[in-house]
Design a protein around this motif. Sequence first.
Motif: not given
Length: 121
Positions: A68-72, A74-77, A83-84, A95-97
């Motif tokens: 989750q931390a890596a996704l956050r 990566l997605m620039g959140r 991040p999901v 990307g996301g939704i």
Amino acid sequence: MKSDVSVAVEEEEEAYGRLRRMAEANAVVVFSVSGCCMCHVVKRLLLGLGVGPAVYELDVEPGGRAVQAALRRLMGRIQAAPPVPAVFVGGRLVGGIESVMSCHINGSLVPLLKEAGALWL
């Protein structure tokens, strides 16, 4: 003896590596958290299109917090934003939704899924 910084960097690199391997293991991968309504929407959309995505529930998955931390990142959140859902098609981050729904509405999602081998229509 390793410093706290070098240990943190190693853990982050390991999480990114794990994320990459998980994202590339299937044509469509959804990183989700059980109970998240937006994650449910993305999974239902993909299933409705005839795609059987690999789903990783990060609140259940061992090492899910690190992913989750890596996704956050990566997605620039921002730190507080979840991040999901995070959707990968053909190993690439869609990307996301918002991004997935945008692709669906503008008609680019189905060709993307076909290109990745997730649809044969």
